[in-house]
Design a protein around this motif. Structure first.
Motif, PDB file in Angstrom:
ATOM      1  N   THR A  66       0.850  -1.188   0.000  1.00  0.00           N
ATOM      2  CA  THR A  66       0.000   0.000   0.000  1.00  0.00           C
ATOM      3  C   THR A  66       0.884   1.235   0.000  1.00  0.00           C
ATOM      4  N   ILE A  67       0.268   2.393   0.113  1.00  0.00           N
ATOM      5  CA  ILE A  67       1.047   3.624   0.058  1.00  0.00           C
ATOM      6  C   ILE A  67       0.340   4.699   0.867  1.00  0.00           C
ATOM      7  N   ASP A  68       1.087   5.660   1.330  1.00  0.00           N
ATOM      8  CA  ASP A  68       0.501   6.760   2.085  1.00  0.00           C
ATOM      9  C   ASP A  68      -0.365   7.608   1.149  1.00  0.00           C
ATOM     10  N   PRO A  69      -1.674   7.731   1.449  1.00  0.00           N
ATOM     11  CA  PRO A  69      -2.580   8.466   0.545  1.00  0.00           C
ATOM     12  C   PRO A  69      -2.187   9.936   0.369  1.00  0.00           C
ATOM     13  N   GLU A  70      -1.256  10.387   1.168  1.00  0.00           N
ATOM     14  CA  GLU A  70      -0.748  11.745   1.022  1.00  0.00           C
ATOM     15  C   GLU A  70      -0.336  12.022  -0.429  1.00  0.00           C
ATOM     16  N   ILE A  71       0.148  10.978  -1.091  1.00  0.00           N
ATOM     17  CA  ILE A  71       0.653  11.121  -2.463  1.00  0.00           C
ATOM     18  C   ILE A  71      -0.415  11.681  -3.411  1.00  0.00           C
ATOM     19  N   PHE A  72      -1.699  11.431  -3.087  1.00  0.00           N
ATOM     20  CA  PHE A  72      -2.773  11.905  -3.958  1.00  0.00           C
ATOM     21  C   PHE A  72      -3.030  13.401  -3.826  1.00  0.00           C
ATOM     22  N   SER A  73      -2.419  14.005  -2.833  1.00  0.00           N
ATOM     23  CA  SER A  73      -2.698  15.430  -2.616  1.00  0.00           C
ATOM     24  C   SER A  73      -1.523  16.318  -3.009  1.00  0.00           C
ATOM     25  N   TRP A  74      -0.540  15.732  -3.697  1.00  0.00           N
ATOM     26  CA  TRP A  74       0.602  16.548  -4.121  1.00  0.00           C
ATOM     27  C   TRP A  74       0.274  17.461  -5.305  1.00  0.00           C
ATOM     28  N   GLY A  75      -0.861  17.179  -5.958  1.00  0.00           N
ATOM     29  CA  GLY A  75      -1.144  17.915  -7.184  1.00  0.00           C
ATOM     30  C   GLY A  75      -0.392  17.330  -8.368  1.00  0.00           C
ATOM     31  N   VAL A  76       0.228  16.151  -8.153  1.00  0.00           N
ATOM     32  CA  VAL A  76       0.917  15.461  -9.253  1.00  0.00           C
ATOM     33  C   VAL A  76      -0.047  14.389  -9.779  1.00  0.00           C
ATOM     34  N   PRO A  77      -0.308  14.364 -11.089  1.00  0.00           N
ATOM     35  CA  PRO A  77      -1.221  13.360 -11.627  1.00  0.00           C
ATOM     36  C   PRO A  77      -0.757  11.943 -11.311  1.00  0.00           C
ATOM     37  N   VAL A  78      -1.711  11.073 -10.990  1.00  0.00           N
ATOM     38  CA  VAL A  78      -1.404   9.672 -10.716  1.00  0.00           C
ATOM     39  C   VAL A  78      -2.284   8.799 -11.614  1.00  0.00           C
ATOM     40  N   LEU A  79      -1.658   7.819 -12.256  1.00  0.00           N
ATOM     41  CA  LEU A  79      -2.405   6.826 -13.020  1.00  0.00           C
ATOM     42  C   LEU A  79      -2.210   5.483 -12.340  1.00  0.00           C
ATOM     43  N   GLY A  80      -3.310   4.852 -11.943  1.00  0.00           N
ATOM     44  CA  GLY A  80      -3.221   3.520 -11.353  1.00  0.00           C
ATOM     45  C   GLY A  80      -3.596   2.493 -12.398  1.00  0.00           C
ATOM     46  N   ILE A  81      -2.758   1.461 -12.525  1.00  0.00           N
ATOM     47  CA  ILE A  81      -3.031   0.392 -13.490  1.00  0.00           C
ATOM     48  C   ILE A  81      -3.326  -0.892 -12.724  1.00  0.00           C
ATOM     49  N   CYS A  82      -4.464  -1.508 -12.985  1.00  0.00           N
ATOM     50  CA  CYS A  82      -4.847  -2.790 -12.391  1.00  0.00           C
ATOM     51  C   CYS A  82      -4.740  -2.733 -10.854  1.00  0.00           C
ATOM     52  N   TYR A  83      -3.811  -3.458 -10.245  1.00  0.00           N
ATOM     53  CA  TYR A  83      -3.687  -3.362  -8.786  1.00  0.00           C
ATOM     54  C   TYR A  83      -3.597  -1.895  -8.371  1.00  0.00           C
ATOM     55  N   GLY A  84      -2.852  -1.129  -9.137  1.00  0.00           N
ATOM     56  CA  GLY A  84      -2.700   0.296  -8.846  1.00  0.00           C
ATOM     57  C   GLY A  84      -4.026   1.036  -8.862  1.00  0.00           C
ATOM     58  N   SER A  85      -4.900   0.662  -9.777  1.00  0.00           N
ATOM     59  CA  SER A  85      -6.202   1.326  -9.855  1.00  0.00           C
ATOM     60  C   SER A  85      -7.067   0.919  -8.665  1.00  0.00           C
ATOM     61  N   GLN A  86      -6.967  -0.367  -8.333  1.00  0.00           N
ATOM     62  CA  GLN A  86      -7.760  -0.868  -7.201  1.00  0.00           C
ATOM     63  C   GLN A  86      -7.296  -0.212  -5.899  1.00  0.00           C
ATOM     64  N   LEU A  87      -5.972  -0.049  -5.795  1.00  0.00           N
ATOM     65  CA  LEU A  87      -5.424   0.559  -4.577  1.00  0.00           C
ATOM     66  C   LEU A  87      -5.888   2.012  -4.439  1.00  0.00           C
ATOM     67  N   MET A  88      -5.866   2.722  -5.562  1.00  0.00           N
ATOM     68  CA  MET A  88      -6.297   4.122  -5.528  1.00  0.00           C
ATOM     69  C   MET A  88      -7.748   4.218  -5.041  1.00  0.00           C
ATOM     70  N   MET A  89      -8.611   3.361  -5.574  1.00  0.00           N
ATOM     71  CA  MET A  89     -10.022   3.371  -5.186  1.00  0.00           C
ATOM     72  C   MET A  89     -10.188   2.995  -3.716  1.00  0.00           C
ATOM     73  N   HIS A  90      -9.481   1.946  -3.332  1.00  0.00           N
ATOM     74  CA  HIS A  90      -9.549   1.436  -1.969  1.00  0.00           C
ATOM     75  C   HIS A  90      -9.142   2.525  -0.965  1.00  0.00           C
ATOM     76  N   LEU A  91      -8.041   3.207  -1.247  1.00  0.00           N
ATOM     77  CA  LEU A  91      -7.526   4.202  -0.305  1.00  0.00           C
ATOM     78  C   LEU A  91      -8.395   5.449  -0.258  1.00  0.00           C
ATOM     79  N   LEU A  92      -9.115   5.710  -1.363  1.00  0.00           N
ATOM     80  CA  LEU A  92      -9.885   6.957  -1.410  1.00  0.00           C
ATOM     81  C   LEU A  92     -11.372   6.739  -1.144  1.00  0.00           C
ATOM     82  N   GLY A  93     -11.718   5.538  -0.686  1.00  0.00           N
ATOM     83  CA  GLY A  93     -13.095   5.321  -0.236  1.00  0.00           C
ATOM     84  C   GLY A  93     -13.976   4.551  -1.198  1.00  0.00           C
ATOM     85  N   GLY A  94     -13.420   3.985  -2.246  1.00  0.00           N
ATOM     86  CA  GLY A  94     -14.209   3.129  -3.134  1.00  0.00           C
ATOM     87  C   GLY A  94     -14.273   1.722  -2.575  1.00  0.00           C
TER      88      GLY A  94
END
Ligand code: GLN
Length: 516
Positions: A66-94
């Motif tokens: 997993t990763i510290d969700p802080e990364i989503f608030s840097w203002g740097v675009p993030v693309l999650g692929i497969c596990y990465g996409s699931q992780l993004m959703m999971h960490l942000l409340g999906g």
């Protein structure tokens, strides 16, 4: 100069290097880091965008990467692929859970063209899927931008925050419009302009090498392979005569290989490289050491050790050098566990153990950040001939492991000739770009034949040709019968002591690409 950089954060996916290569193909520099890397290190790279890879785990289980969700608030675009996409959703409340219907392979995906990710992508497009889990519900603030028959959220995004998630794998070629999607992410979303180009890489690095090396002496083991040739060319350009290249002819080279290397780097070469070039004729020593040895691992060992011995002797004559040059490339770095999340596959010293036995101060590895195709491109920029730059991988022990049983000069000559015919005919048939690796080998078998009404009892040559993308798995190439026919009759006619030719139909696994 600091390049625009995209960072791939590796969660253990199989395709981590592929993602980075695809980004670089878009002229944007890209590096791979493990998801465990301290976020301050990532931030300090000042990335234009971040890509999360796939991975084998399930995000909803404890102990999954997993990763510290802080990364989503840097203002740097993030693309999650497969596990990465699931992780993004999971960490942000999906919500991510086991999918009722797993998807594997080419899958039709319906995309929303108004997304920046999917500009100019067909509304219904074939993508590569490989997942057991799925995103049941996207995180709040996300808009669903693609779905499949079995997957309600095949892509989702929060455009305002620059967060993008795709369940499929845009980096693999089976995803028909994957290249376009990654291009869209890198340019439309991250706002890159594309400042990573091989001509400027060569220019900048030649300059940087000059600065770093100053008036120092550099020693380089030249094998004639792509990496060491490009390395030598780059150093030749940067420091000329301060460079000494040692090329060892161990008698196990392909036909004409020595002549080719000497004509490119030797005295009076047409490329204008002005270096100290030492070509050591070690053929007799090698054959003496290999006499009577049949066990593959012993052969490999002897060839490797003898190389170090020869190199050492040369190095002693040169005396103290300041730098030892090595043709380490980026996949070596990643596979040594320094980047990415893949476990240590092998530790790399291009020439096994060398740094311990040669007296030098520092290593220079100017190709350290390049993928193989980029190394080839750099070689072209440096003016190396195409036959050197597009060479296939050739194992360190050379033809020694393409001769079953004892290695003798006679056997080497047979393989060299048969191999040259095989190569020539494959090129003539226009198949050379399509096949990843091909060679002729000598089996240790004698069989009976008839030639000119006379009984023969001669060797059998084995031909091999495989396709692979990563050299970890491979398939035998479906070779047209007429090519095999032409090659067979040429080999039997032109190469003495061969009366039979076999084609190897085995894949890897269960076989390996090389025979020993
Ligand atoms: N393990 C996850 C799944 O099965 C992700 C797979 C992947 O990243 N390829 O859905």
């Amino acid at each position: 100069m600091q390049h625009e950089t995209v960072i791939v954060l590796d969660f253990g996916g199989q395709y981590n290097q592929l993602i980075a290569r695809r980004v670089r193909e878009n002229n944007v520099y890209c590096e791979i880091y493990s998801y465990k890397t301290d976020l301050s290190v990532i931030k300090a790279k000042n990335p234009k965008g971040i890509i999360f890879t796939g991975g084998p785990n399930s995000v909803y289980l404890e102990d999954s990467p997993t990763i510290d969700p802080e990364i989503f608030s840097w203002g740097v675009p993030v693309l999650g692929i497969c596990y990465g996409s699931q992780l993004m959703m999971h960490l942000l409340g999906g919500r991510v859970c086991r999918a009722p219907e797993r998807e594997y392979g080419k899958t039709e995906v319906f995309v929303d063209n108004s997304s920046k990710m999917f500009t100019d992508v067909q509304p219904s497009t074939v993508c590569w899927m490989s997942h057991n889990d799925y995103i049941e519900q996207a995180a709040p603030g996300f808009k669903i931008t693609a779905h499949t028959v079995n997957c309600p959220v095949a892509a989702a995004e929060n455009e305002e925050k620059g967060l993008y998630a795709v369940q499929f794998h845009p980096e693999v070629l089976h995803t028909a419009e994957g290249k376009k999607m990654l291009h869209n992410f890198v340019y439309n979303v991250c706002g890159c302009t594309g400042d990573w180009k091989m001509d400027s890489f060569v220019e900048n690095n030649v300059e940087a090498l000059r600065k770093r090396i100053g008036s120092g002496k550099v020693l380089c083991a030249l094998s004639g392979g792509v990496d060491s040739s490009v390395l030598a060319a780059m150093l030749a350009k940067a420091i000329g005569k301060q460079l000494t290249c040692v090329f060892v002819d161990h008698g196990l080279l392909r036909k004409n290989e020595k002549e080719e290397v000497c004509s490119v780097f030797g005295p009076g070469n047409a490329n204008g490289f002005d270096i100290n070039f030492i070509c050591v004729d070690a053929r007799d020593r090698y054959f003496a050491k290999l006499a009577g040895v049949t066990e593959p691992e012993r052969k490999r060992k002897i060839i490797g050790e003898e190389f170090i011995r020869v190199f050492e002797e040369q190095a002693k004559q040169i005396g103290k050098v300041d730098f030892l040059a090595q043709g380490t490339i980026y996949p070596d770095v990643v596979e040594s566990g320094l980047g990415g999340e893949s476990t240590v596959i092998k530790s790399h010293h291009n020439v096994g153990g060398l740094p311990d036995t040669v007296d030098f101060k520092e290593l220079v590895e100017p190709l350290r950040n390049l993928f193989k195709d980029e190394v080839r491109q750099a070689g072209r920029e440096l003016g190396l001939p195409e036959y050197l730059v597009s060479r296939q991988p050739f194992p360190g022990p050379g033809l020694g492991i393409r001769i079953i049983g004892e290695v003798t000069p006679e056997k080497v000559a047979i393989v060299q000739d048969a191999d040259a015919i095989w190569r020539e005919e494959i090129a003539k048939a226009g198949l050379d770009k399509e096949i990843s690796q091909y060679y002729a080998a000598l089996t240790n078998m004698h069989s009976v034949g008839v030639m000119g009404d006379e009984r023969t009892y001669d060797y059998a040559v084995a031909l091999r040709a495989v396709t692979t993308t990563d050299f970890m798995t491979a398939e035998s190439y479906n070779m047209p019968w007429d090519v095999l026919g032409t090659v067979t009759s040429r080999i039997v006619n032109e190469v003495k002591h061969v009366n039979r030719v076999f084609y190897d139909c085995t894949g890897k696994p269960p076989a390996t690409i090389e025979l020993e």
